[in-house]
Design a protein around this motif. Structure first.
Motif, PDB file in Angstrom:
ATOM      1  N   SER A  80       0.826  -1.205   0.000  1.00 52.72           N
ATOM      2  CA  SER A  80       0.000   0.000   0.000  1.00 52.72           C
ATOM      3  C   SER A  80       0.861   1.257   0.000  1.00 52.72           C
ATOM      4  N   THR A  81       1.982   1.206   0.707  1.00 56.29           N
ATOM      5  CA  THR A  81       2.884   2.357   0.734  1.00 56.29           C
ATOM      6  C   THR A  81       3.404   2.667  -0.663  1.00 56.29           C
ATOM      7  N   LEU A  82       3.801   1.647  -1.403  1.00 55.90           N
ATOM      8  CA  LEU A  82       4.294   1.849  -2.762  1.00 55.90           C
ATOM      9  C   LEU A  82       3.198   2.376  -3.694  1.00 55.90           C
ATOM     10  N   VAL A  83       2.001   1.842  -3.572  1.00 53.82           N
ATOM     11  CA  VAL A  83       0.899   2.273  -4.440  1.00 53.82           C
ATOM     12  C   VAL A  83       0.572   3.746  -4.206  1.00 53.82           C
ATOM     13  N   TRP A  84       0.393   4.133  -2.950  1.00 51.43           N
ATOM     14  CA  TRP A  84       0.037   5.515  -2.655  1.00 51.43           C
ATOM     15  C   TRP A  84       1.186   6.469  -2.948  1.00 51.43           C
ATOM     16  N   ALA A  85       2.422   6.004  -2.799  1.00 55.54           N
ATOM     17  CA  ALA A  85       3.575   6.842  -3.150  1.00 55.54           C
ATOM     18  C   ALA A  85       3.515   7.248  -4.615  1.00 55.54           C
ATOM     19  N   GLY A  86       3.186   6.287  -5.492  1.00 59.58           N
ATOM     20  CA  GLY A  86       3.090   6.585  -6.912  1.00 59.58           C
ATOM     21  C   GLY A  86       1.934   7.501  -7.249  1.00 59.58           C
TER      22      GLY A  86
END
Length: 436
Positions: free
Chosen positions: A393-399
């Motif tokens: 989730s951290t990677l998805v929202w970062a993008g």
């Protein structure tokens, strides 16, 4: 004054010169050769460092601490590095940086071989490495226009973006994965140290150019810094891009650097070689993009192009969070790096053409300083955020958030004035501030 763009703007003006044309110039060829050797070593270092940190402390927070330890000294030394790049022979600044960084990595190799390497050693030595990088980055950016005619800057930046991912993201990581797997991290660190030595030898062989960069001793460092700030403040395309990059990097740089190795090792149960393959795939995307840009030339609407491709690149970061296999991570890495490279080639060339050479070191240092200024915060937040909402989730929202910020900056008032002026065929005289 600003150079003429007529030769580049007419059809075929860029692509009639081959990608390798800048290598006709002896000093650029030496600089490029040394850079190639050093970048391969840095690619090896990327894999070795991540794997060594996770071997000592299997936690994303540990790698984040190392990243912060490297980044903070870089940020702290960038402004002084930019001033020095405009005051003295830029070749000497690059040489000193290579020697210091090579020494720091060499010390890591010795400690690793002896079995005495601990986390505090890594933190201390990467801090030294980072401080030297703060001098290298603006000096390298600023020296290229000293070595080449203006009509070859686009080719030089395409060539740089061809070699950089090939060495840093393809050959280096692939070699690093093998070295770490077969002979341990110490051998990888030693390889990187020798690569800095090779770069230093190449820089020594270059001709000194003190006449182009020496600043008057009567001008204070503070006055030089104020002149650099004043120039950036007058140009929205500069300060707007710096700020947009700072916020976007806050969103996605920490998660990408810290969590991508974690996903490979802990989520997908891959090896150091698998991490090398993911990074190497990004190198393939960048190399392909650089070749295409070298042949097709620069777009006429530079700012619009830069922001569109950088927005798409940041969206691609979310793909790391959705990937369920190493090959999927490789595809995402290809997309991200290809798009990032396209924007970087145009950005570097636009900056070198539009900014007076006597200010380029300071402007480049501000570019680096503001763009990466929030990177330590990004690294520091990655551990707690990923623990709270999960790694994926951290990677998805970062993008997603990073892409939204990037695209929004394109609509700042005055952001596209530089491309509108170029498109109308008018030419601006790039005058230096009176303080200079």
């Amino acid at each position: 004054m600003q150079p003429s763009y007529e030769g580049l703007d007419r059809p075929g003006g860029f692509s009639n010169v081959r990608l390798l044309a800048p290598l006709r110039h002896r000093d650029f060829r030496l600089l490029w050769s040394g850079m190639c050797a050093s970048l391969v070593g840095d690619g090896v270092f990327l894999v070795a460092m991540a794997w060594q940190v996770y071997a000592l402390s299997n936690s994303p927070s540990a790698l984040a601490v190392v990243g912060i330890a490297m980044t903070l000294p870089t940020i702290g030394s960038l402004l002084l590095g930019g001033v020095m790049s405009d005051r003295v022979d830029r070749r000497r600044v690059i040489l000193a940086s290579d020697l210091v960084r090579g020494g720091a990595v060499g010390a890591l190799a010795v400690l690793a071989f002896s079995g005495a390497l601990e986390m505090w050693h890594i933190v201390l030595l990467v801090a030294l490495y980072g401080g030297a990088t703060g001098f290298f980055a603006p000096a390298f950016d600023a020296i290229v226009p000293d070595l080449l005619p203006v009509d070859e800057l686009g080719q030089a930046n395409s060539l740089d973006q061809f070699v950089r991912p090939l060495a840093l993201r393809l050959a280096g990581p692939a070699l690093g994965g093998v070295l770490v797997s077969v002979a341990g991290a110490g051998s990888a660190f030693a390889f990187d140290a020798f690569s800095f030595l090779a770069s230093a030898v190449a820089v020594i062989a270059m001709r000194a150019r003190p006449g182009a960069t020496v600043r008057s001793e009567s001008v204070s460092v503070g006055a030089d810094l104020r002149a650099g700030f004043a120039y950036v403040r007058r140009h929205v395309w500069l300060w707007g891009t710096f700020v947009a990059a700072a916020i976007a990097y806050l969103c996605f740089m920490g998660p990408t650097e810290v969590l991508l190795p974690f996903v490979v090792k802990n989520t997908l149960h891959g090896s150091a070689a698998d991490l090398g393959l993911v990074l190497a795939a990004g190198g393939i995307g960048s190399v392909a993009c650089a070749v295409a840009m070298g042949q097709a030339g620069l777009p006429r609407r530079e700012i619009t192009f830069i922001y569109v491709v950088w927005t798409l690149a940041t969206v691609a970061v979310a793909g790391y969070g959705f990937a369920t296999a190493v090959w999927q991570l490789m595809l995402v890495s290809v997309a991200f790096n290809a798009l990032e490279t396209a924007g970087t080639i145009v950005w570097a060339t636009l900056k070198q053409r539009e900014v007076p050479t006597s200010l380029l070191g300071r402007v480049s240092s501000l570019d680096w300083l503001i763009s990466i200024g929030l990177l330590p915060v990004s690294l520091a937040l990655t551990g707690p955020v990923s623990a709270a909402i999960g790694v994926r989730s951290t990677l998805v929202w970062a993008g997603i958030v990073g892409a939204a910020v990037t695209l929004a900056a394109l609509y700042l008032p005055g952001m596209r004035d530089v491309e509108r002026r170029r498109g109308s065929g008018s030419a601006e005289i790039a005058s230096e501030p009176a303080a200079l």
